[in-house]
Design a protein around this motif. Structure first.
Motif, PDB file in Angstrom:
ATOM      1  N   GLU A  26       0.820  -1.210   0.000  1.00 52.10           N
ATOM      2  CA  GLU A  26       0.000   0.000   0.000  1.00 52.10           C
ATOM      3  C   GLU A  26       0.854   1.260   0.000  1.00 52.10           C
ATOM      4  O   GLU A  26       0.500   2.274  -0.605  1.00 52.10           O
ATOM      5  CB  GLU A  26      -0.931   0.007   1.210  1.00 52.10           C
ATOM      6  N   ARG A 159      -2.881   2.070  -8.532  1.00 54.19           N
ATOM      7  CA  ARG A 159      -3.050   1.153  -7.409  1.00 54.19           C
ATOM      8  C   ARG A 159      -4.314   0.321  -7.630  1.00 54.19           C
ATOM      9  O   ARG A 159      -5.382   0.873  -7.910  1.00 54.19           O
ATOM     10  CB  ARG A 159      -3.161   1.913  -6.087  1.00 54.19           C
ATOM     11  N   VAL A 161      -7.448  -1.368  -6.398  1.00 53.36           N
ATOM     12  CA  VAL A 161      -8.252  -1.074  -5.212  1.00 53.36           C
ATOM     13  C   VAL A 161      -9.434  -2.014  -5.027  1.00 53.36           C
ATOM     14  O   VAL A 161     -10.008  -2.072  -3.937  1.00 53.36           O
ATOM     15  CB  VAL A 161      -8.760   0.393  -5.229  1.00 53.36           C
ATOM     16  N   LEU A 269      -7.091   2.796  -9.305  1.00 52.26           N
ATOM     17  CA  LEU A 269      -6.967   4.251  -9.340  1.00 52.26           C
ATOM     18  C   LEU A 269      -5.665   4.597 -10.045  1.00 52.26           C
ATOM     19  O   LEU A 269      -4.646   3.921  -9.851  1.00 52.26           O
ATOM     20  CB  LEU A 269      -6.941   4.835  -7.931  1.00 52.26           C
ATOM     21  N   GLN A 281      -4.506  12.230  -1.235  1.00 50.49           N
ATOM     22  CA  GLN A 281      -4.112  11.241  -0.231  1.00 50.49           C
ATOM     23  C   GLN A 281      -5.291  10.807   0.647  1.00 50.49           C
ATOM     24  O   GLN A 281      -5.425   9.607   0.938  1.00 50.49           O
ATOM     25  CB  GLN A 281      -2.961  11.778   0.616  1.00 50.49           C
ATOM     26  N   LEU A 284      -7.161   8.255  -1.464  1.00 48.59           N
ATOM     27  CA  LEU A 284      -6.436   6.994  -1.533  1.00 48.59           C
ATOM     28  C   LEU A 284      -6.548   6.237  -0.209  1.00 48.59           C
ATOM     29  O   LEU A 284      -6.733   5.014  -0.191  1.00 48.59           O
ATOM     30  CB  LEU A 284      -4.964   7.257  -1.862  1.00 48.59           C
TER      31      LEU A 284
END
Length: 323
Positions: A26, A159, A161, A269, A281, A284
């Motif tokens: 992560e 990323r 998700v 994402l 942030q 996320l």
């Protein structure tokens, strides 16, 4: 005492996962780098925060006491940065993959943080979303990233998700409509249909190739109503949608879970690696928390199917029951 926020964030994410591999993924760190950050934090405050025994990780009593104040510290830091930048512009979130209901996931995340000021826009695919990001017309994108980032410009990062189980959708009068579950192999004697050119939906192409299915793809994607009308008027066709997608009670179709294995549709994402928008942030982080709590990135190779190019990325998520 001066706390290093990167070390505090490393502690919080590891405490939420209780798994160094997942936390490192992560944070885009190696496990060694993550361990060093936590060790330095423990040295700074003078207490051990985690007990590590074999493959087991758990918080010490000191770690349990530190967790909530640490979370508040990170939130305060994000608030301070946002105030300093004084950027009142909404976070521009681009979405694609409309037939597979991306808004279902977006809604689940945004409902958790109604304070996030987000402006939505819709693109026709990954290429258009990528171009918009590079032109700085949008700040972050949500949709399917083919092969988990292969071919993305270096200026962008991504990323995984969510891995979403799929269901077969078919006319209520179809011979298979009475089944409680279906295997992908059960669809070999029917035609898998979808209203889009096959080259634009690599997930279905790879599914058909791997399980020997016959596909009929093409035409214009005119939305869910057209999609359901086609299945009602063409009862020999079967299609796929995310499991759990609400369908009208009078739609005349059934959605049946696919099992043995369960096909998973990946959502990611993407954003500019150097993006400084103060809401990026927090967004996320909320996706990460929702994923942990609801098991969105759980992948078990014994139970699930993904295109081969995506297995490596999904494999970073530990199978259910692992620590």
């Amino acid at each position: 005492m001066d706390l290093d926020l990167a070390q505090v964030r490393a502690f919080v994410v590891t405490a939420e996962h209780l798994h160094f591999g997942q936390a490192a993924g992560e944070l885009f760190l190696t496990q060694q780098a993550l361990s060093k950050r936590i060790a330095r934090l423990e040295e700074t405050i003078g207490v051990r925060l985690f007990d590590r025994t074999g493959h087991s990780v758990r918080l010490t009593p000191a770690g349990e006491r530190f967790l909530e104040p640490a979370r508040r510290t990170l939130t305060a830091a994000e608030t301070a940065v946002a105030a300093a930048r004084h950027d009142d512009r909404p976070l521009r979130l681009d979405v694609w993959g409309h037939m597979f209901a991306p808004m279902q996931t977006i809604r689940e995340v945004v409902d958790r943080r109604p304070d996030l000021d987000i402006e939505l826009s819709l693109r026709r695919g990954l290429a258009a979303a990528t171009s918009a990001l590079l032109r700085e017309e949008t700040d972050v994108g949500f949709g399917r990233v083919h092969a988990q980032g292969e071919g993305l410009p270096e200026a962008l990062t991504h990323r995984l998700v969510r891995l979403q189980p799929m269901a077969a959708v078919l006319n209520a009068q179809h011979p298979l409509a009475g089944e409680a579950e279906l295997r992908p192999a059960d669809l070999r004697e029917v035609t898998v249909w979808f209203p889009v050119q096959l080259e634009k939906l690599d997930f279905l192409q790879r599914l058909c190739d791997d399980f020997g299915l016959t596909g009929e793809f093409g035409g214009v994607n005119l939305g869910l109503d057209y999609f359901l009308d086609h299945l009602r008027s063409t009862p020999e066709h079967v299609s796929l949608l995310p499991l759990g997608l609400p369908l009208p009670e009078d739609a005349g179709v059934r959605a049946i879970p696919l099992v043995d294995p369960v096909p998973l549709y990946s959502w990611s994402l993407i954003w500019r690696a150097n993006d400084q928008h103060p809401l990026l942030q927090p967004l996320l982080g909320e996706f990460a928390r929702a994923g942990r709590e609801q098991g969105w990135t759980r992948y078990d190779p014994e139970r699930h199917w993904l295109p081969a190019s995506e297995v490596g990325q999904a494999g970073k998520a530990v199978p259910p029951g692992s620590s």
